[in-house]
Design an enzyme around this catalytic site. Structure first.
Site, PDB file in Angstrom:
ATOM      1  CG  ASP A  13      -1.868  -1.211   1.203  1.00 33.18           C
ATOM      2  OD1 ASP A  13      -2.217  -1.679   0.099  1.00 33.18           O
ATOM      3  OD2 ASP A  13      -2.215  -1.690   2.301  1.00 33.18           O
ATOM      4  CD  GLU A  14       4.694  -0.483  -0.342  1.00 30.52           C
ATOM      5  OE1 GLU A  14       3.838  -0.772  -1.205  1.00 30.52           O
ATOM      6  OE2 GLU A  14       5.313  -1.337   0.299  1.00 30.52           O
ATOM      7  CE  LYS A  16       2.378  -2.566  -4.286  1.00 28.30           C
ATOM      8  NZ  LYS A  16       2.084  -2.171  -2.891  1.00 28.30           N
ATOM      9  N   GLY A  40      -4.497  -4.428  -3.785  1.00 24.76           N
ATOM     10  CA  GLY A  40      -5.484  -3.403  -4.109  1.00 24.76           C
ATOM     11  C   GLY A  40      -4.703  -2.167  -4.506  1.00 24.76           C
ATOM     12  CG  HIS A  41      -1.934  -2.249  -6.989  1.00 24.99           C
ATOM     13  ND1 HIS A  41      -1.026  -2.828  -7.833  1.00 24.99           N
ATOM     14  CD2 HIS A  41      -1.672  -2.758  -5.755  1.00 24.99           C
ATOM     15  CE1 HIS A  41      -0.258  -3.665  -7.143  1.00 24.99           C
ATOM     16  NE2 HIS A  41      -0.638  -3.653  -5.883  1.00 24.99           N
ATOM     17  CD  GLN A 228       0.723  -8.967  -2.338  1.00 29.83           C
ATOM     18  OE1 GLN A 228       1.400  -9.636  -3.087  1.00 29.83           O
ATOM     19  NE2 GLN A 228      -0.525  -8.697  -2.601  1.00 29.83           N
TER      20      GLN A 228
HETATM   21  P1  GDP Z   1      -0.723   0.242  -3.582  1.00 31.15           P
HETATM   22  O1  GDP Z   1      -1.334  -1.034  -3.095  1.00 31.15           O
HETATM   23  O2  GDP Z   1       0.736   0.322  -3.325  1.00 31.15           O
HETATM   24  O3  GDP Z   1      -1.063   0.534  -5.006  1.00 31.15           O
HETATM   25  O4  GDP Z   1      -1.381   1.399  -2.705  1.00 31.15           O
HETATM   26  P2  GDP Z   1      -2.954   1.552  -2.310  1.00 31.15           P
HETATM   27  O5  GDP Z   1      -3.686   1.986  -3.507  1.00 31.15           O
HETATM   28  O6  GDP Z   1      -3.427   0.337  -1.608  1.00 31.15           O
HETATM   29  O7  GDP Z   1      -2.858   2.675  -1.196  1.00 31.15           O
HETATM   30  C1  GDP Z   1      -2.321   3.914  -1.469  1.00 31.15           C
HETATM   31  C2  GDP Z   1      -3.409   4.968  -1.198  1.00 31.15           C
HETATM   32  O8  GDP Z   1      -2.811   6.250  -1.124  1.00 31.15           O
HETATM   33  C3  GDP Z   1      -4.441   5.061  -2.297  1.00 31.15           C
HETATM   34  O9  GDP Z   1      -5.667   5.428  -1.732  1.00 31.15           O
HETATM   35  C4  GDP Z   1      -3.913   6.191  -3.182  1.00 31.15           C
HETATM   36  O10 GDP Z   1      -4.930   6.844  -3.904  1.00 31.15           O
HETATM   37  C5  GDP Z   1      -3.304   7.091  -2.150  1.00 31.15           C
HETATM   38  N1  GDP Z   1      -2.148   7.889  -2.594  1.00 31.15           N
HETATM   39  C6  GDP Z   1      -1.132   7.535  -3.425  1.00 31.15           C
HETATM   40  N2  GDP Z   1      -0.216   8.524  -3.496  1.00 31.15           N
HETATM   41  C7  GDP Z   1      -0.640   9.509  -2.674  1.00 31.15           C
HETATM   42  C8  GDP Z   1      -0.105  10.763  -2.293  1.00 31.15           C
HETATM   43  O11 GDP Z   1       0.966  11.183  -2.695  1.00 31.15           O
HETATM   44  N3  GDP Z   1      -0.849  11.508  -1.404  1.00 31.15           N
HETATM   45  C9  GDP Z   1      -2.034  11.069  -0.892  1.00 31.15           C
HETATM   46  N4  GDP Z   1      -2.680  11.842  -0.041  1.00 31.15           N
HETATM   47  N5  GDP Z   1      -2.556   9.879  -1.232  1.00 31.15           N
HETATM   48  C10 GDP Z   1      -1.867   9.109  -2.104  1.00 31.15           C
HETATM   49  P1  IMO Z   2      -0.897  -4.266  -2.184  1.00 27.66           P
HETATM   50  O1  IMO Z   2      -0.442  -4.857  -3.500  1.00 27.66           O
HETATM   51  C1  IMO Z   2      -0.961  -4.609   2.155  1.00 27.66           C
HETATM   52  C2  IMO Z   2      -1.065  -8.664   3.830  1.00 27.66           C
HETATM   53  C3  IMO Z   2      -2.306  -9.121   4.553  1.00 27.66           C
HETATM   54  C4  IMO Z   2      -1.685 -10.067   5.572  1.00 27.66           C
HETATM   55  C5  IMO Z   2      -0.562 -10.719   4.773  1.00 27.66           C
HETATM   56  C6  IMO Z   2      -0.926 -12.064   4.198  1.00 27.66           C
HETATM   57  O2  IMO Z   2      -2.190  -3.545  -2.275  1.00 27.66           O
HETATM   58  O3  IMO Z   2       0.197  -3.487  -1.558  1.00 27.66           O
HETATM   59  P2  IMO Z   2      -2.449 -12.796   2.138  1.00 27.66           P
HETATM   60  O4  IMO Z   2      -3.893 -12.553   1.849  1.00 27.66           O
HETATM   61  O5  IMO Z   2      -1.523 -12.249   1.100  1.00 27.66           O
HETATM   62  O6  IMO Z   2      -2.143 -14.226   2.458  1.00 27.66           O
HETATM   63  O7  IMO Z   2      -2.169 -11.989   3.521  1.00 27.66           O
HETATM   64  O8  IMO Z   2      -0.245  -9.816   3.737  1.00 27.66           O
HETATM   65  N1  IMO Z   2      -1.295  -8.165   2.442  1.00 27.66           N
HETATM   66  C7  IMO Z   2      -1.215  -6.888   2.083  1.00 27.66           C
HETATM   67  N2  IMO Z   2      -1.001  -5.774   2.831  1.00 27.66           N
HETATM   68  N3  IMO Z   2      -1.089  -4.514   0.814  1.00 27.66           N
HETATM   69  C8  IMO Z   2      -1.259  -5.602   0.047  1.00 27.66           C
HETATM   70  O9  IMO Z   2      -1.231  -5.559  -1.293  1.00 27.66           O
HETATM   71  C9  IMO Z   2      -1.383  -6.867   0.697  1.00 27.66           C
HETATM   72  N4  IMO Z   2      -1.582  -8.123   0.269  1.00 27.66           N
HETATM   73  C10 IMO Z   2      -1.520  -8.901   1.345  1.00 27.66           C
HETATM   74  O10 IMO Z   2      -2.966  -8.045   5.169  1.00 27.66           O
HETATM   75  O11 IMO Z   2      -1.085  -9.322   6.605  1.00 27.66           O
HETATM   76 MG    MG Z   3      -2.875  -1.678  -1.836  1.00 28.87          MG
END
Ligand code: GDP
Ligand code: IMO
Ligand code: MG
Length: 428
Positions: A13-14, A16, A40-41, A228
């Site tokens: 959830d960085e 990506k 979840g991207h 991840q």
């Molecule tokens: P991913 O799994 O690495 O693709 O990241 P996620 O989508 O799960 O979580 C990142 C969240 O931060 C999402 O809701 C994005 O819309 C949001 N996001 C990404 N970059 C930024 C940023 O620079 N600022 C803010 N406020 N939100 C961001």
């Molecule tokens: P993205 O791509 C954050 C975590 C789960 C749990 C562990 C194992 O959006 O960054 P799993 O269902 O993979 O067997 O769960 O990994 N986890 C994530 N945490 N972002 C994700 O994906 C994740 N995918 C799995 O919460 O701790």
């Molecule tokens: Mg995510």
């Protein structure tokens, strides 16, 4: 030749999704290499939000081709839902999505086993569930490693496919029924459902390894998208509180059949603070009002499960490790704007254990739970970074925070993200 890996450097959830979407502007192909619908991207384009679980985050660029590689575990239900969601939003998939015939399928029993094992772990005395996403990821990779998995290519021969499903279901029915008191699964029904799915995905299935090699040969620009993050890697993460694949950069090679010699650039996506969903050690976690502030301001709720994310200060000690195991040459720093209102920020520069400074990250989760982070405090910038697109426009304290991260992690910050939107990004 240009093949870049975009890897999550923390616990996922960085940001990506945003990064990959942004970089696709200058790419021909985007390929996912591991994980499944546990990912979840999130992409935000012209105010509209898209959450992708399996389809690469380049799909919103009409000219980009997208690949789901052999290392990904594919849940037909999730995939079809995602294709439907995109098509309803006017995104054309036909001729642009390529799925590896070597990829393993998530079967209904994988999800049931995932849930049953989590429940069992939670109920054990002193036991702790991993806090998985419940998407069947662990059980699917278990079958892959134990050589009893069912792959996309198996759908080619319907008779043999049904036999495999029958054999597998006879085996799991025993476990699910006897151990966990589930109803017996119907092999014929499941085999039928997957054959129907086969007719829907047939146009996308191909030898993606060959496809990527030809693309590399012809000089196409390719992004390899990780799901991840490195600290959730089954080998290099906080085992056993990890996912069951290799999100680290090496996983891009095995998950796509692209050799290490083809890789030209490795970008680590780093959130300006830390989050983690699910259980497991998290040395810089803030179980206080500051942690709650980070969650509220950063909207830190899982994009897949909606669970609140645990929040804490940036862990530069763990990041240095991540830079090392991934070979990260550049950092894309996201969510800097979330830190706008803080008077002071803390950065973890090392871990202490029993009064001694550690040289590396403990391999054992129980030990990692016991470390005490060493913090350095820096001044906040107390102004809005939201939407800033030029490095020069950043306040001095924000620049100093970035410079300190570079120093502590040993990689240059070349991209800074200042809002969820595609365009609110600084490229240095
Ligand atoms: P991913 O799994 O690495 O693709 O990241 P996620 O989508 O799960 O979580 C990142 C969240 O931060 C999402 O809701 C994005 O819309 C949001 N996001 C990404 N970059 C930024 C940023 O620079 N600022 C803010 N406020 N939100 C961001
Ligand atoms: P993205 O791509 C954050 C975590 C789960 C749990 C562990 C194992 O959006 O960054 P799993 O269902 O993979 O067997 O769960 O990994 N986890 C994530 N945490 N972002 C994700 O994906 C994740 N995918 C799995 O919460 O701790
Ligand atoms: Mg995510």
């Amino acid at each position: 030749m240009s093949v870049s890996i975009i890897v999550g450097a923390q616990w996922g959830d960085e940001g990506k999704g945003k990064l990959v979407d942004l970089l696709t502007k200058e790419a021909d192909i985007v390929a996912r290499y591991q994980g499944g619908a546990n990912a979840g991207h999130t992409l935000v384009i012209d105010g509209k939000k898209y959450v992708l679980h399996l389809i690469p985050s380049g799909i919103l660029h009409p000219k980009a081709h997208c690949v789901i590689g052999n290392g990904v575990v594919i849940d037909p239900v999730a995939l079809m839902e995602e294709i439907k969601m995109l098509e309803e939003s006017g995104v054309s998939i036909t001729g642009r999505l390529f799925i590896s015939h070597r990829a393993h399928l998530i079967m209904p029993y994988h999800k049931l086993l995932d849930a049953a094992r989590e429940r069992e772990n939670a109920a054990k005395e002193g036991g702790k569930a991993i806090g998985t996403t419940g998407r069947g990821i662990g059980p699917a990779y278990i079958d892959k490693a134990s050589r009893s998995g069912i792959r996309i290519v198996d759908l080619l021969d319907r008779k043999r496919f049904a036999e495999k499903v029958r054999a597998k279901i006879a085996e799991v029915n025993n476990v699910l029924h006897k151990l966990y008191d589930y109803e017996q699964l119907d092999a014929e029904k499941i085999a039928d459902e997957y054959c129907q799915f086969d007719t829907l995905i047939d146009p996308y299935i191909t030898d993606t390894t060959l496809f990527l090699h030809e693309a590399i040969q012809s000089g196409k620009r390719i992004l390899l998208e990780g799901a991840q993050g490195a600290l959730l890697d089954v080998d290099h993460g906080t085992y056993p509180f990890v996912t069951s694949s290799n999100p680290t950069s090496g996983g891009a090679c095995t998950g796509l059949g692209v050799p290490p010699t083809a890789i030209s650039r490795i970008i680590g996506v780093v959130k300006a603070y830390s989050t983690r969903v699910g259980n497991g050690p998290f040395p810089t976690e803030l179980e206080n009002a500051t942690g709650e502030d980070l969650r509220r301001i950063g909207h830190e709720f899982g994009a897949t499960t909606g669970r609140p994310r645990r929040c804490g200060w940036l862990d530069a000690f763990a990041l240095r490790y991540s830079v090392m195991v991934n070979g990260i040459s550049e950092i894309a720093l996201t969510k800097m704007d979330v830190l706008d209102s803080f008077d002071e920020l803390k950065i973890c520069t090392g871990y202490m254990l029993d009064g001694k400074a550690l040289k590396g990250i403990p391999a054992d989760a129980v030990t990692l739970e016991r470390v005490e982070p060493v913090y350095e405090t820096v001044k906040g910038w107390k102004s809005s970074l939201e939407g800033i697109r030029r490095y020069e426009d950043l306040p001095a304290n924000a620049k100093a925070y970035i410079a300190r991260i570079e120093e502590l992690c040993g990689a240059r910050v070349t991209i800074v993200s200042t809002s969820p939107s595609r365009d609110d990004t600084i490229i240095r």
